[in-house]
Motif scaffolding. Structure first.
Motif, PDB file in Angstrom:
ATOM      1  N   GLY A   6       5.652  -8.594  -2.571  1.00 38.63           N
ATOM      2  CA  GLY A   6       4.582  -7.710  -2.145  1.00 38.63           C
ATOM      3  C   GLY A   6       3.219  -8.366  -2.279  1.00 38.63           C
ATOM      4  N   LEU A  37       0.489  -9.120   1.014  1.00 38.29           N
ATOM      5  CA  LEU A  37      -0.817  -8.479   1.145  1.00 38.29           C
ATOM      6  C   LEU A  37      -1.923  -9.395   1.662  1.00 38.29           C
ATOM      7  CD1 LEU A  37      -0.767  -6.232  -2.045  1.00 38.29           C
ATOM      8  CD2 LEU A  37      -0.975  -5.405   0.313  1.00 38.29           C
ATOM      9  N   CYS A  62      -1.117   0.918   3.585  1.00 40.22           N
ATOM     10  CA  CYS A  62      -0.616  -0.132   2.694  1.00 40.22           C
ATOM     11  C   CYS A  62      -1.693  -0.630   1.738  1.00 40.22           C
ATOM     12  CB  CYS A  62      -0.053  -1.284   3.511  1.00 40.22           C
ATOM     13  SG  CYS A  62       1.477  -0.890   4.384  1.00 40.22           S
ATOM     14  N   TYR A 114       6.298  -4.167   3.366  1.00 36.74           N
ATOM     15  CA  TYR A 114       5.661  -3.825   2.092  1.00 36.74           C
ATOM     16  C   TYR A 114       6.342  -2.615   1.450  1.00 36.74           C
ATOM     17  CZ  TYR A 114       1.927  -3.327  -1.346  1.00 36.74           C
ATOM     18  OH  TYR A 114       1.207  -3.244  -2.522  1.00 36.74           O
TER      19      TYR A 114
END
Length: 410
Positions: free
Chosen positions: A25, A29, A67, A389
């Motif tokens: 994750g 990002l 997100c 994600y």
């Protein structure tokens, strides 16, 4: 509902696996954070760059805002301003200040779709859970638009789309838009404290899954006319459509299976009755998708679409299908503790790590061809953070509450 304890050898309790999910994750990002443009967020190419002339689209703006809000809630520095940018553009460049609702892109033309407005509600709810300025007003406006234009109490589902001024309605009903409405309604129930959203989600699920899919061997019917008569030949001439493909879409069976379990847990958490068929139908959806889509053409991977005899139509492997498969396996494993879901969960992640995760250029390949080589016939570039994600977050969380609320409670 008391979920069984997971066995000590389950990946869902292994510290190393949970750390790997978290690290993946954190790797996803920064790649996505470069997608900002003046009017919102735009699609990135396969290198993580904005193409020349890149323009904001509502789908990317809402999903990125959602997100980035999840990242901010977790305490990851550097994402608050991106959430705020998303809120600002949803209140500005992408908002129809005259007729209400949101445009599909920065050109400010075209129809208003339930699919995209469900993502506005999801983004607003996550921003609200993240306590970002302006989120509450955006959330209230999104709820108002859904209730005034899209939600049909008589049908117990969403109408599909309207002209810009809401005067003309498309004579179509879609499973995809209602699936994402189910996701958004679970989040709305959490941030507003109003269980009405759970009851609405249950009505959608009862119609689309318990009535239609369950009667067809737990194969999701995607397309309907405005009277909810199935349209099995819809888009037969355009089978690879990214939003309305012909035939059945196994990735949506996985996604629906997971949502049914989230809904079951949310209803029980709210002190409401959860029908026993929610678990039964979730099992059926997952089983049919695994049976029909995995190795469907003789090669590893999950095909994008099937005809009504379960034969592959579009053999491309899409990253979102793979992400939803692993998330559904995790949800069923957490709900039942049964070894078969552990086996599928491991298999799906092994395939993702071997074929989809791009350690050289970042993010995940969004599409593979039938030989599992990177391709771009349906989804060029790497514009989507949302599915990947969520796939690394969901296995670490309970089935309820929904993502943003669950992360805020940790």
């Amino acid at each position: 509902m008391k979920t069984p304890a997971l066995p000590c050898d389950s990946w869902l309790v292994k510290p190393a696996h949970l750390a790997w999910l978290n690290a993946e994750g954190m790797r996803l990002l920064p790649f996505a954070s470069t997608s900002g443009v003046a009017q919102g967020f735009a699609a990135l190419d396969s290198q993580g760059r904005l193409p020349v002339g890149a323009s904001a689209e509502l789908i990317h703006t809402t999903r990125m805002t959602h997100c980035f809000a999840l990242a901010h809630i977790q305490g990851v520095p550097g994402y608050a301003h991106l959430v705020d940018h998303g809120i600002a553009t949803l209140q500005g460049a992408l908002r129809d200040e005259q007729a209400g609702g949101w445009f599909a892109d920065a050109s400010r033309r075209g129809d208003k779709s339930a699919y995209l407005h469900a993502f506005v509600a999801l983004a607003a709810s996550s921003a609200q859970a993240a306590a970002r300025p302006g989120a509450e007003a955006l959330l209230g406006e999104a709820i108002g638009i859904i209730e005034r234009h899209f939600w049909c109490e008589e049908e117990g589902a969403l109408r599909e789309s309207f002209s810009r001024d809401w005067s003309q309605e498309e004579a179509y009903r879609g499973a995809n838009s209602n699936m994402h409405a189910t996701e958004a309604f679970l989040a709305l129930a959490d941030v507003t404290g109003d269980a009405l959203w759970l009851q609405r989600a249950l009505r959608i699920v009862e119609r689309l899954i318990h009535e239609h899919a369950a009667s067809r061997g737990h194969v999701v019917v995607e397309h309907f006319d405005k009277h909810w008569q199935a349209l099995p030949e819809y888009n037969a001439a355009n089978p690879a459509d990214p939003f309305r493909p012909y035939g059945s879409t196994p990735g949506h069976s996985f996604e629906w299976a997971r949502l049914l379990l989230h809904l079951e847990a949310a209803l029980q958490r709210a002190g409401l009755a959860a029908p026993g068929w929610l678990l039964e139908d979730a099992r059926g959806l997952f089983a049919s998708a695994c049976r029909d889509a995995w190795h469907a053409d003789g090669a590893p991977g999950l095909v994008y679409s099937l005809d009504w005899q379960a034969r592959p139509v579009v053999r491309a492997r899409l990253h979102w299908v793979q992400a939803e498969a692993s998330a559904a396996a995790a949800a069923l494993l957490r709900r039942t503790g049964e070894p078969v879901y552990e086996q599928w969960y491991r298999l799906f992640w092994e395939f993702t790590a071997s074929h989809f995760i791009d350690l050289q250029r970042g993010s995940w390949h969004h599409e593979l061809d039938a030989d599992n080589r990177p391709a771009a016939s349906i989804w060029p570039g790497k514009p989507d953070l949302y599915h990947a994600y969520q796939a690394v977050l969901l296995p670490r969380l309970p089935l309820a509450p929904s993502l943003a609320t669950a992360l805020a409670a940790m």
